[in-house]
Design a protein around this motif. Structure first.
Motif, PDB file in Angstrom:
ATOM      1  N   LYS A  42      -3.894  86.389  13.147  1.00 19.91           N
ATOM      2  CA  LYS A  42      -4.200  86.754  11.767  1.00 19.91           C
ATOM      3  C   LYS A  42      -5.697  87.025  11.582  1.00 19.91           C
ATOM      4  N   GLU A  43      -6.533  86.206  12.210  1.00 23.51           N
ATOM      5  CA  GLU A  43      -7.978  86.367  12.054  1.00 23.51           C
ATOM      6  C   GLU A  43      -8.479  87.650  12.715  1.00 23.51           C
ATOM      7  N   THR A  44      -7.899  87.996  13.856  1.00 22.89           N
ATOM      8  CA  THR A  44      -8.332  89.192  14.572  1.00 22.89           C
ATOM      9  C   THR A  44      -7.673  90.461  14.042  1.00 22.89           C
ATOM     10  N   GLY A  45      -6.698  90.331  13.140  1.00 23.26           N
ATOM     11  CA  GLY A  45      -6.025  91.487  12.591  1.00 23.26           C
ATOM     12  C   GLY A  45      -4.981  92.101  13.493  1.00 23.26           C
ATOM     13  N   GLU A  46      -4.670  91.443  14.606  1.00 22.97           N
ATOM     14  CA  GLU A  46      -3.690  91.974  15.547  1.00 22.97           C
ATOM     15  C   GLU A  46      -2.264  91.589  15.173  1.00 22.97           C
ATOM     16  N   ALA A  47      -2.111  90.740  14.149  1.00 28.15           N
ATOM     17  CA  ALA A  47      -0.765  90.368  13.717  1.00 28.15           C
ATOM     18  C   ALA A  47      -0.016  91.560  13.148  1.00 28.15           C
ATOM     19  N   SER A  48      -0.762  92.526  12.561  1.00 29.15           N
ATOM     20  CA  SER A  48      -0.107  93.708  11.994  1.00 29.15           C
ATOM     21  C   SER A  48       0.531  94.579  13.071  1.00 29.15           C
ATOM     22  N   LYS A  49       0.046  94.455  14.324  1.00 25.89           N
ATOM     23  CA  LYS A  49       0.621  95.246  15.407  1.00 25.89           C
ATOM     24  C   LYS A  49       2.031  94.780  15.777  1.00 25.89           C
ATOM     25  N   LEU A  50       2.392  93.574  15.362  1.00 25.61           N
ATOM     26  CA  LEU A  50       3.702  93.029  15.706  1.00 25.61           C
ATOM     27  C   LEU A  50       4.754  93.346  14.660  1.00 25.61           C
ATOM     28  N   ALA A  51       4.372  94.084  13.619  1.00 28.03           N
ATOM     29  CA  ALA A  51       5.313  94.344  12.526  1.00 28.03           C
ATOM     30  C   ALA A  51       6.520  95.136  13.001  1.00 28.03           C
ATOM     31  N   HIS A  52       6.320  96.056  13.935  1.00 31.99           N
ATOM     32  CA  HIS A  52       7.415  96.905  14.397  1.00 31.99           C
ATOM     33  C   HIS A  52       7.624  96.771  15.905  1.00 31.99           C
ATOM     34  N   VAL A  53       7.293  95.602  16.436  1.00 33.40           N
ATOM     35  CA  VAL A  53       7.465  95.348  17.865  1.00 33.40           C
ATOM     36  C   VAL A  53       8.635  94.396  18.066  1.00 33.40           C
ATOM     37  N   ARG A  54       9.439  94.666  19.078  1.00 28.48           N
ATOM     38  CA  ARG A  54      10.564  93.791  19.381  1.00 28.48           C
ATOM     39  C   ARG A  54      10.064  92.538  20.099  1.00 28.48           C
ATOM     40  N   ILE A  55      10.493  91.384  19.605  1.00 31.93           N
ATOM     41  CA  ILE A  55      10.001  90.097  20.115  1.00 31.93           C
ATOM     42  C   ILE A  55      11.184  89.298  20.657  1.00 31.93           C
ATOM     43  N   LYS A  56      10.953  88.647  21.778  1.00 31.59           N
ATOM     44  CA  LYS A  56      11.991  87.804  22.356  1.00 31.59           C
ATOM     45  C   LYS A  56      12.217  86.563  21.494  1.00 31.59           C
ATOM     46  N   ALA A  57      13.394  85.987  21.588  1.00 32.26           N
ATOM     47  CA  ALA A  57      13.668  84.729  20.903  1.00 32.26           C
ATOM     48  C   ALA A  57      12.974  83.587  21.650  1.00 32.26           C
ATOM     49  N   ALA A  58      12.428  82.644  20.899  1.00 34.54           N
ATOM     50  CA  ALA A  58      11.760  81.497  21.519  1.00 34.54           C
ATOM     51  C   ALA A  58      12.782  80.616  22.221  1.00 34.54           C
ATOM     52  N   ARG A  59      12.361  79.989  23.319  1.00 41.58           N
ATOM     53  CA  ARG A  59      13.239  79.076  24.043  1.00 41.58           C
ATOM     54  C   ARG A  59      13.466  77.812  23.217  1.00 41.58           C
ATOM     55  N   ASN A  60      14.529  77.084  23.562  1.00 36.97           N
ATOM     56  CA  ASN A  60      14.851  75.897  22.775  1.00 36.97           C
ATOM     57  C   ASN A  60      13.839  74.775  22.971  1.00 36.97           C
ATOM     58  N   ASN A  61      13.010  74.845  24.033  1.00 38.20           N
ATOM     59  CA  ASN A  61      11.998  73.805  24.247  1.00 38.20           C
ATOM     60  C   ASN A  61      10.605  74.267  23.841  1.00 38.20           C
ATOM     61  N   GLU A  62      10.487  75.420  23.209  1.00 41.70           N
ATOM     62  CA  GLU A  62       9.208  75.911  22.710  1.00 41.70           C
ATOM     63  C   GLU A  62       9.157  75.678  21.207  1.00 41.70           C
ATOM     64  N   THR A  63       8.199  74.905  20.771  1.00 37.37           N
ATOM     65  CA  THR A  63       8.122  74.510  19.376  1.00 37.37           C
ATOM     66  C   THR A  63       6.671  74.536  18.909  1.00 37.37           C
ATOM     67  N   SER A  64       6.478  74.605  17.612  1.00 34.97           N
ATOM     68  CA  SER A  64       5.133  74.592  17.034  1.00 34.97           C
ATOM     69  C   SER A  64       4.644  73.171  16.744  1.00 34.97           C
ATOM     70  N   SER A  65       5.365  72.181  17.229  1.00 36.84           N
ATOM     71  CA  SER A  65       4.985  70.797  16.991  1.00 36.84           C
ATOM     72  C   SER A  65       3.648  70.480  17.661  1.00 36.84           C
ATOM     73  N   VAL A  66       2.905  69.555  17.069  1.00 34.31           N
ATOM     74  CA  VAL A  66       1.622  69.145  17.649  1.00 34.31           C
ATOM     75  C   VAL A  66       1.832  68.361  18.941  1.00 34.31           C
ATOM     76  N   PHE A  67       3.037  67.891  19.191  1.00 33.41           N
ATOM     77  CA  PHE A  67       3.321  67.125  20.399  1.00 33.41           C
ATOM     78  C   PHE A  67       3.759  68.021  21.553  1.00 33.41           C
ATOM     79  N   PHE A  68       3.865  69.327  21.315  1.00 28.45           N
ATOM     80  CA  PHE A  68       4.269  70.238  22.388  1.00 28.45           C
ATOM     81  C   PHE A  68       3.131  70.396  23.376  1.00 28.45           C
ATOM     82  N   ASP A  69       3.453  70.283  24.654  1.00 28.68           N
ATOM     83  CA  ASP A  69       2.472  70.435  25.722  1.00 28.68           C
ATOM     84  C   ASP A  69       3.090  71.326  26.792  1.00 28.68           C
ATOM     85  N   ASP A  70       2.482  72.483  27.024  1.00 23.38           N
ATOM     86  CA  ASP A  70       3.063  73.440  27.960  1.00 23.38           C
ATOM     87  C   ASP A  70       3.057  72.907  29.386  1.00 23.38           C
ATOM     88  N   ARG A  71       2.016  72.152  29.760  1.00 23.93           N
ATOM     89  CA  ARG A  71       1.963  71.639  31.135  1.00 23.93           C
ATOM     90  C   ARG A  71       2.998  70.535  31.360  1.00 23.93           C
TER      91      ARG A  71
END
Length: 223
Positions: A42-71
């Motif tokens: 949003k800050e860089t203005g690149e979010a507007s580029k995703l308006a008409h882009v096809r996006i994959k569905a997030a995996r069931n273990n990918e979450t926006s929780s603060v406890f999520f750790d990719d490693r």
């Protein structure tokens, strides 16, 4: 350094390279599920580029929780066998519980405030410190020159170094006494690695010594 759209998304897979079967074609981009990454877009203005882009569905273990750790998620996948991810999560959770219990015992036995300050009780931080301490900087690659194969030391990428670090930790834990449950063995292995000692640290140092011994062949990397 500011993140850009190209650094957050993994680029499409080349059609000329072998790839696993997927329900998404290469035109789909990876989802942005972390709030920090969404704010950067949003800050860089690149979010507007995703308006008409096809996006994959997030995996069931990918979450926006603060406890999520990719490693931690990747390490869970390395523990998993036969697709039993729920069992792998339980084993890693018990491992973190053992680390917490051991560190709290050390904290309670400490007599001075200075000793208590040095004791880390967060198992996730101990895990990250152990992985960082076990990361190799170089690896040996066989290169054939003049009908003979030489073990040439080459730098290692960050992704590969993290993979080798977590793989070594897990292998060292599984090679221990089979009568002891994996979470307990893995907890002690992580604590040793976080303290920069143990078999995994020795394995990394031995690899660096071999690379140092074979440094005379380093020029074969560019020849």
């Amino acid at each position: 350094m500011q993140k850009t759209l190209s650094t957050i998304f993994r680029g499409p897979v080349s059609p000329f390279l072998p790839r696993a079967m997927s329900v998404y074609n290469p035109h789909f981009v990876e989802p942005v599920f972390r709030k920090d990454d969404q704010q950067v877009l949003k800050e860089t203005g690149e979010a507007s580029k995703l308006a008409h882009v096809r996006i994959k569905a997030a995996r069931n273990n990918e979450t926006s929780s603060v406890f999520f750790d990719d490693r931690v998620r990747k390490f869970t996948n390395y523990i998993m066998k036969g697709g039993q991810k729920e069992l792998a999560r339980e084993l890693l959770t018990k491992c973190f519980e053992n680390i917490k219990r051991i560190q709290l015992e050390r904290y309670n036995l400490a007599t001075t405030p200075e000793e208590k300050e040095k004791i880390e009780t967060n198992p996730v931080k101990i895990f990250h410190e152990a992985v960082e301490n076990c990361r190799p900087l170089l690896q040996l690659t066989p290169i054939k020159r003049g009908g003979q194969r030489y073990q040439v030391p080459v730098p290692i990428t960050d992704k590969r170094s993290y993979f080798m670090s977590m793989k070594w930790i897990l292998e060292a834990a599984r090679e221990k006494e089979r009568k002891v449950h994996l979470p307990e063995k893995l907890a002690w292995e992580l604590l040793d690695a976080a303290a920069y000692q143990g078999r995994v640290i020795k394995k990394k140092q031995d690899l660096h010594k071999q690379c140092e011994a074979n440094r005379a062949y380093a020029h074969y990397r560019w020849s």
